[in-house]
Design a protein around this motif. Structure first.
Motif, PDB file in Angstrom:
ATOM      1  N   PHE A  52      32.679 -22.017 -30.629  1.00  0.00           N
ATOM      2  CA  PHE A  52      33.020 -20.745 -29.990  1.00  0.00           C
ATOM      3  C   PHE A  52      34.372 -20.803 -29.282  1.00  0.00           C
ATOM      4  O   PHE A  52      35.080 -19.801 -29.211  1.00  0.00           O
ATOM      5  N   ILE A  92      15.297 -22.649 -28.872  1.00  0.00           N
ATOM      6  CA  ILE A  92      16.372 -22.931 -29.823  1.00  0.00           C
ATOM      7  C   ILE A  92      16.664 -24.415 -29.757  1.00  0.00           C
ATOM      8  O   ILE A  92      16.840 -24.959 -28.667  1.00  0.00           O
ATOM      9  N   SER A  93      16.735 -25.042 -30.905  1.00  0.00           N
ATOM     10  CA  SER A  93      17.045 -26.467 -30.906  1.00  0.00           C
ATOM     11  C   SER A  93      17.822 -26.812 -32.165  1.00  0.00           C
ATOM     12  O   SER A  93      17.923 -25.996 -33.079  1.00  0.00           O
ATOM     13  N   ALA A  94      18.379 -28.018 -32.167  1.00  0.00           N
ATOM     14  CA  ALA A  94      19.117 -28.454 -33.354  1.00  0.00           C
ATOM     15  C   ALA A  94      18.129 -28.731 -34.486  1.00  0.00           C
ATOM     16  O   ALA A  94      16.964 -29.020 -34.243  1.00  0.00           O
ATOM     17  N   LEU A 114      31.363 -11.957 -27.846  1.00  0.00           N
ATOM     18  CA  LEU A 114      31.439 -13.020 -28.844  1.00  0.00           C
ATOM     19  C   LEU A 114      31.447 -12.422 -30.241  1.00  0.00           C
ATOM     20  O   LEU A 114      32.114 -12.902 -31.142  1.00  0.00           O
ATOM     21  N   CYS A 118      22.214 -18.901 -26.479  1.00  0.00           N
ATOM     22  CA  CYS A 118      21.688 -20.264 -26.620  1.00  0.00           C
ATOM     23  C   CYS A 118      22.477 -21.040 -27.671  1.00  0.00           C
ATOM     24  O   CYS A 118      22.829 -22.211 -27.467  1.00  0.00           O
ATOM     25  N   VAL A 119      22.766 -20.376 -28.814  1.00  0.00           N
ATOM     26  CA  VAL A 119      23.491 -21.070 -29.879  1.00  0.00           C
ATOM     27  C   VAL A 119      24.904 -21.399 -29.422  1.00  0.00           C
ATOM     28  O   VAL A 119      25.434 -22.478 -29.716  1.00  0.00           O
ATOM     29  N   GLU A 177      20.217 -13.113 -26.653  1.00  0.00           N
ATOM     30  CA  GLU A 177      19.811 -14.355 -25.975  1.00  0.00           C
ATOM     31  C   GLU A 177      19.931 -15.537 -26.912  1.00  0.00           C
ATOM     32  O   GLU A 177      20.364 -16.627 -26.512  1.00  0.00           O
ATOM     33  N   ILE A 178      19.534 -15.317 -28.164  1.00  0.00           N
ATOM     34  CA  ILE A 178      19.647 -16.407 -29.131  1.00  0.00           C
ATOM     35  C   ILE A 178      21.106 -16.799 -29.292  1.00  0.00           C
ATOM     36  O   ILE A 178      21.463 -17.984 -29.303  1.00  0.00           O
ATOM     37  N   LEU A 179      21.981 -15.777 -29.390  1.00  0.00           N
ATOM     38  CA  LEU A 179      23.407 -16.053 -29.536  1.00  0.00           C
ATOM     39  C   LEU A 179      23.913 -16.881 -28.356  1.00  0.00           C
ATOM     40  O   LEU A 179      24.660 -17.851 -28.537  1.00  0.00           O
ATOM     41  N   ALA A 216      26.905 -24.836 -38.158  1.00  0.00           N
ATOM     42  CA  ALA A 216      26.211 -24.727 -36.866  1.00  0.00           C
ATOM     43  C   ALA A 216      24.819 -24.130 -37.045  1.00  0.00           C
ATOM     44  O   ALA A 216      24.519 -23.039 -36.580  1.00  0.00           O
ATOM     45  N   PHE A 253      20.594 -24.051 -36.635  1.00  0.00           N
ATOM     46  CA  PHE A 253      19.705 -24.286 -35.481  1.00  0.00           C
ATOM     47  C   PHE A 253      18.293 -23.872 -35.862  1.00  0.00           C
ATOM     48  O   PHE A 253      18.095 -23.156 -36.859  1.00  0.00           O
ATOM     49  N   ALA A 308      25.731 -22.105 -26.457  1.00  0.00           N
ATOM     50  CA  ALA A 308      25.598 -23.264 -25.581  1.00  0.00           C
ATOM     51  C   ALA A 308      25.325 -24.532 -26.398  1.00  0.00           C
ATOM     52  O   ALA A 308      25.736 -25.630 -26.024  1.00  0.00           O
ATOM     53  N   LEU A 309      24.625 -24.339 -27.537  1.00  0.00           N
ATOM     54  CA  LEU A 309      24.275 -25.475 -28.395  1.00  0.00           C
ATOM     55  C   LEU A 309      25.513 -25.992 -29.135  1.00  0.00           C
ATOM     56  O   LEU A 309      25.646 -27.175 -29.394  1.00  0.00           O
TER      57      LEU A 309
END
Lengths: 514, 518
Positions: free
Chosen positions: A241, A184-186, A104, A232-233, A228-230, A171, A173, A235-236
């Motif tokens: 992407f 991770i959340s909005a 990514l 999650c983001v 991992e954060i990437l 985007a 978060f 996916a958020l």
């Protein structure tokens, strides 16, 4: 000039000349290799530019005009900003090239490269729009650039780059760190607590400080937590992407070859100007020489050995300039003088100027008129090697022979203490034979020698003799020599005068401020 | 937030090195005695005294008045000044033990330490507010009159208000981050979480965690992972992220502590200067000698008027009254002091230089009356006794010292010369002196020159210029000394014979106050 084609800042037409062999004798003998290395300062790709001298007066004029224009720091600043931007573009693209195709990050780097590319080109176009340009190379670039920026493919690239950029910025978060748990959340409407703390203490400041941007150099690659954060983001915000992947497929090869060429050529000019900058601020003069195709007269005012000047300037020492003149049918310059007088330096200066002039560079001196020679030949003493003492003269002669065979009447030949490893009588005789040959062919020759009588060889010969110069300040009898056009009869040695200075009462009075 | 007790608009600077002439001034004017009294055992007081006198003094008479008013207030309220000085010192000590003990570049620990330091400073800040309320303009008990103290107290009342203390309490509670850190971010060009901002939910922060967890459960867009406790790289990365998240907050907090610390440090230094002055005044009072707040005149006024000026260092050292001089030197650019050996010439030079320094530091001057125009710097060129045996080398040394000075002698500086150029014969010395002084005079440098160079002095006298004053150390007819200087023509003798006689014929009585140096 065809506005659809831009050949670059170095060659006005598509025609190019092959590069000099980087190991050629004259590069080392004239210390051009050191000069070139210093000018390139680590950028190896620049070296070939310095090894490809122009062969015609028109190309040199094309380059001189560009170089002279870039001496205007206001104008140059636009191009430097552009060059800096392009450096970033190249770095991002290289990183994307190296990374795994599915990464990514690498797709994001291509987007970043495109963004900086667009920014750099548009900024340059804007600042050039109102600039007064006279150099043909820069005018050609401006015309080409305007057409390119207005073109369909560039416009499409710019639009999508901008849209995607905005999508990424939107985007946002939240990361909640609690113990070893990461959530991770909005984002919702949370308060910026840093601002609250800053607000509390603002009253203690007389002047509110601007928090320094912490620009810590972060590694390119993500650590496992960031990965991992990437994920999650991603996916958020899946749409962002998906759009990024499409961008790479469609615009991955955005970099135009003419832009790349311009960028590369520009670096050549800045390399040279940056190399000269400290020398200039030390007060040394540089000029754009007038080059002639057919007139072999040479006039150099206040010239000096550039490699030596660079190291003297670094040490804060003064550099002595010299005048060289070969007028009319004078072809042979014989340089004599005491040890350490700077004979070799002067010979080098003449060779360096001729080579650098053919690159289109500014050369040492207040003004210079030079001959555009087809090739440069040097014959300098090879390193002393006791084991080969017997063959040294032989080696000298072999090399001399090769030079005489390869040189044409348009070549410049620089001989430095040739035939030093034999008797004076032999050396004189050998030198005379070589000089006769050179003179007969009308070649421009610089001959550094310890043999005074060679200084009056024939009617085409000019004699330069090193005499101790009088130092203005300081008083120490430094070995600072100037070369004067005069008969070499040994009297020059007697001209060495040391000035005496003492801490006198009168001097103290002089120092009183008025 | 600046105390500004010495300058209305500037800090008192103890960190810059003293100017190059400071060492010579200290030695030549024998200021060590003065600094000893002002500083005593206390290094800070001593340093403040040195910088106050030898550093950049006041060149604007208004600044001198500003300091004099501050000093008057300090003299009238010694207990409060002492308390403030102690509070500042104590605050610095607390801050040091909470905050500086282990310097940390990690935001996490920096924030913890800043919270500790703030908690420790709170009582002191409350006390400052109290003092401010008691002494500021509206306070009925206020007896301070100086603009410096007035402004300081008013400032404390203004910034240390209830809102400030309430916010501090809230920050100290929240920033312990007991429920974890909520950090907002977005992806940068590397796809790395960037532009971290520490967040707090709106409303009551007490049960925010519960609300947040609730939200996670009800929304599909909350994604979660955990880092294994044994995963070292992961734990490190997590720590790094947390540090990045709270950096701005930690910086702001640490900056707040730094501001307070810097204020206390500056307050301590500036009070140290006045405490030194208070000690000096107390000591002179004990000796029963006069001290006066001088009248500073603008820079263009020539040299000065003075009454009963005495050498404060000599007085402090000997512990008793010493002879003073009454002189009117206003409008003079050059004062030439000649006359009897051991007649008090050097003492006069030292006392004048010291008085000028004291005045420009804003302090009291050892005289019954003193009025002088400010100068842009005080310099000394004294004959150095220790080099006496190297005659030829000594002239070189003197000339090179002069040559160094020359580069710094701007117009309206004061140069005190004591037997300069005596290291060669009189004719040569006179010529050197004449040329140097001519140049300095044209340049606007004020000079007081104690000299035995008769050829120089008499030639200058013959010019009878209005800007030159000739003073002579007095000798009574019996060879005794009054130690007073009076106007008078230079004489070809310095009565050195008197000294010879005194030493070789014990019939000559020793005069009181012996101990003066020639």
């Amino acid at each position: 000039m065809d506005t659809q084609v831009f050949h670059g800042l170095l060659w006005p037409t598509a025609e190019e000349v092959p590069a000099e062999d980087g190991r050629a004798d004259f590069l080392a003998d004239l210390q051009l290799d050191r000069i070139i290395d210093a000018a390139c300062s680590g950028d190896a790709s620049l070296r070939t530019h310095f090894l490809r001298a122009a062969r015609d007066v028109a190309t040199i004029a094309y380059r001189q005009a560009v170089m002279a224009a870039l001496e205007d720091t206001t104008l140059a600043a636009h191009f430097r900003v552009f060059a800096h931007g392009m450096q970033g573009v190249r770095a991002w693209l290289a990183a994307a090239q190296r990374a795994a195709p599915a990464s990514l990050q690498s797709a994001r780097w291509v987007l970043q490269a495109a963004q900086e590319y667009i920014l750099a080109l548009r900024a340059l176009a804007t600042s050039l729009a109102t600039a007064r340009l006279e150099a043909a190379g820069l005018l050609g670039w401006r015309e080409w650039l305007a057409v390119y920026l207005g073109g369909e493919s560039f416009t499409a690239l710019a639009e999508e780059t901008q849209g995607l950029q905005a999508a990424f910025e939107a985007a946002a978060f939240n990361v909640h760190l609690r113990g070893n748990e990461v959530t991770i959340s909005a984002c919702a409407d949370e308060v910026d607590y840093s601002a609250a703390v800053e607000h509390t203490f603002a009253r203690l400041h007389d002047v509110v400080p601007v928090a320094p941007a912490v620009a810590a150099a972060e590694p390119l690659l993500l650590n496992p937590v960031e990965e991992e954060i990437l994920a999650c983001v991603a996916a958020l915000h899946p749409a962002v992407f998906a759009r990024l992947a499409a961008f790479r497929r469609q615009h991955g090869e955005f970099l135009d070859t003419a832009v790349a060429q311009f960028d590369a050529d520009l670096r050549f000019y800045f390399a040279w100007l940056d190399y000269l900058a400290p020398l200039r601020s030390a007060g040394l003069p540089f000029c754009y020489p007038h080059l002639s195709n057919d007139d072999k007269s040479i006039v150099m005012l206040d010239t000096f050995d550039l490699a030596l000047a660079a190291s003297l300037t670094r040490e804060g020492q003064a550099v002595v300039g010299n005048d060289v003149e070969l007028l009319g049918d004078e072809r042979l310059l014989v340089i004599t003088g005491p040890n350490q007088a700077g004979k070799t330096g002067l010979a080098r200066a003449i060779g360096q100027a001729h080579y650098l002039a053919a690159l289109g560079c500014a050369v040492p001196g207040r003004s210079a008129r030079l001959f555009l020679c087809d090739r440069l030949f040097t014959h300098f003493e090879r390193e002393e090697n006791l084991a080969q003492q017997q063959s040294k003269l032989e080696d000298d002669l072999v090399r001399m022979h090769a030079i005489l065979r390869a040189a044409t009447s348009r070549s410049l030949v620089i001989l430095n203490e040739a035939f030093a490893s034999t008797t004076l009588q032999d050396a004189t005789a050998l030198s005379r034979r070589v000089m006769a040959e050179l003179s007969q062919r009308g070649m421009l020759t610089v001959f550094v020698t310890f043999i005074d009588e060679l200084a009056s060889f024939d009617a085409h010969t000019v004699s330069l003799v090193g005499v101790m110069a009088q130092q203005g300040q300081g008083g120490e009898t430094a070995r600072t020599y100037r070369f004067c056009r005069e008969h070499a009869d040994g009297r020059a040695y007697a001209l060495a005068i040391a000035e005496k200075y003492g801490l006198s009462y009168a001097r103290i009075l002089e120092r009183l401020p008025a | 937030m600046k105390p500004h007790l010495l300058y209305p608009d500037r800090d008192f600077d103890l960190d810059s090195p003293l100017p190059p002439e400071a060492a010579a001034l200290t030695q030549d004017l024998e200021l060590r005695v003065l600094f000893g009294v002002m500083g005593g055992e206390d290094e800070l007081l001593r340093q403040a005294a040195e910088h106050g006198l030898l550093g950049a003094g006041c060149t604007d008479p208004q600044h001198i008045i500003y300091r004099q008013a501050t000093l008057r207030d300090a003299l009238a309220h010694p207990a409060l000044v002492q308390e403030l000085f102690a509070l500042a010192g104590q605050a610095l000590l607390q801050e040091k033990s909470a905050y500086r003990s282990v310097f940390s570049r990690f935001p996490e620990s920096r924030m913890k330490r800043a919270i500790l330091a703030l908690s420790a400073l709170l009582p002191t800040l409350h006390r400052l507010r109290e003092i401010g309320l008691g002494q500021s303009g509206s306070g009925e008990g206020s007896s301070f009159t100086s603009p410096a103290f007035h402004k300081l107290f008013a400032h404390w009342v203004e910034i240390f208000d209830d809102a400030f203390f309430a916010q501090l309490d809230a920050h100290i509670a929240f920033l312990k981050l007991a429920d974890g850190a909520l950090i907002s971010a977005h992806l940068d060009h590397n796809c790395r979480a960037a532009v971290h901002v520490l967040r707090a939910p709106r409303g009551n922060p007490c049960n925010w965690l519960q609300r947040l967890l609730q939200r996670y459960r009800h929304r599909r867009d909350a994604l979660q992972f955990a880092v294994g406790y044994r995963d070292e790289a992961g734990t490190r990365a997590l720590t790094q992220l947390r540090n990045q998240g709270i950096r701005r907050c930690a910086d702001a907090l640490a900056d707040g502590v730094d501001q307070l610390t810097a204020f206390f440090a500056q307050l301590q230094r500036e009070l140290a200067f006045y405490l030194g002055a208070m000690r000096l005044n107390a000591r002179i009072d004990e000796l029963g000698l006069p001290l006066v707040f001088p009248q500073a005149q603008p820079v263009q006024g020539g040299i000065c008027e003075e009454r009963g000026l005495y050498d404060i260092n000599l007085a402090l050292q000997s512990g008793h009254a010493v002879v003073g001089n009454d002189l009117a030197m206003s409008g003079k650019a050059l004062v030439l002091v000649t006359g009897a050996n051991q007649g008090g010439k050097s003492t006069f030079l030292r006392s004048f230089g010291t008085a000028q320094l004291l005045m420009q530091a804003g302090l009291c001057v050892p005289a019954s009356q003193f009025s002088a125009s400010v100068c842009t710097g005080v310099f000394t060129h004294f004959r150095r006794e220790e080099d006496r045996d190297l005659r030829s080398g000594k002239l070189n040394e003197e000339l090179s010292r002069m040559s160094e000075l020359v580069g710094r002698l701007r117009p309206n500086t004061l140069l005190l010369m004591n037997e300069s150029f005596a290291a060669t014969n009189e004719r040569e010395g006179s010529e050197i002196a004449a040329e140097i002084l001519r140049a300095l005079g044209e340049h606007g440098v004020r000079v007081i020159f104690v000299t035995h160079l008769y050829a120089f002095a008499s030639a200058r006298y013959a010019e009878s210029r209005a800007d030159t004053l000739f003073l002579r150390a007095q000798r009574e007819n019996d060879g005794g000394r009054t130690f007073r200087l009076e106007e008078g023509e230079p004489l070809p003798t310095a009565y050195g014979q008197d000294l010879y006689r005194r030493i070789f014929q014990e019939a000559e009585a020793e005069t009181p106050g012996a101990g003066f140096r020639a």
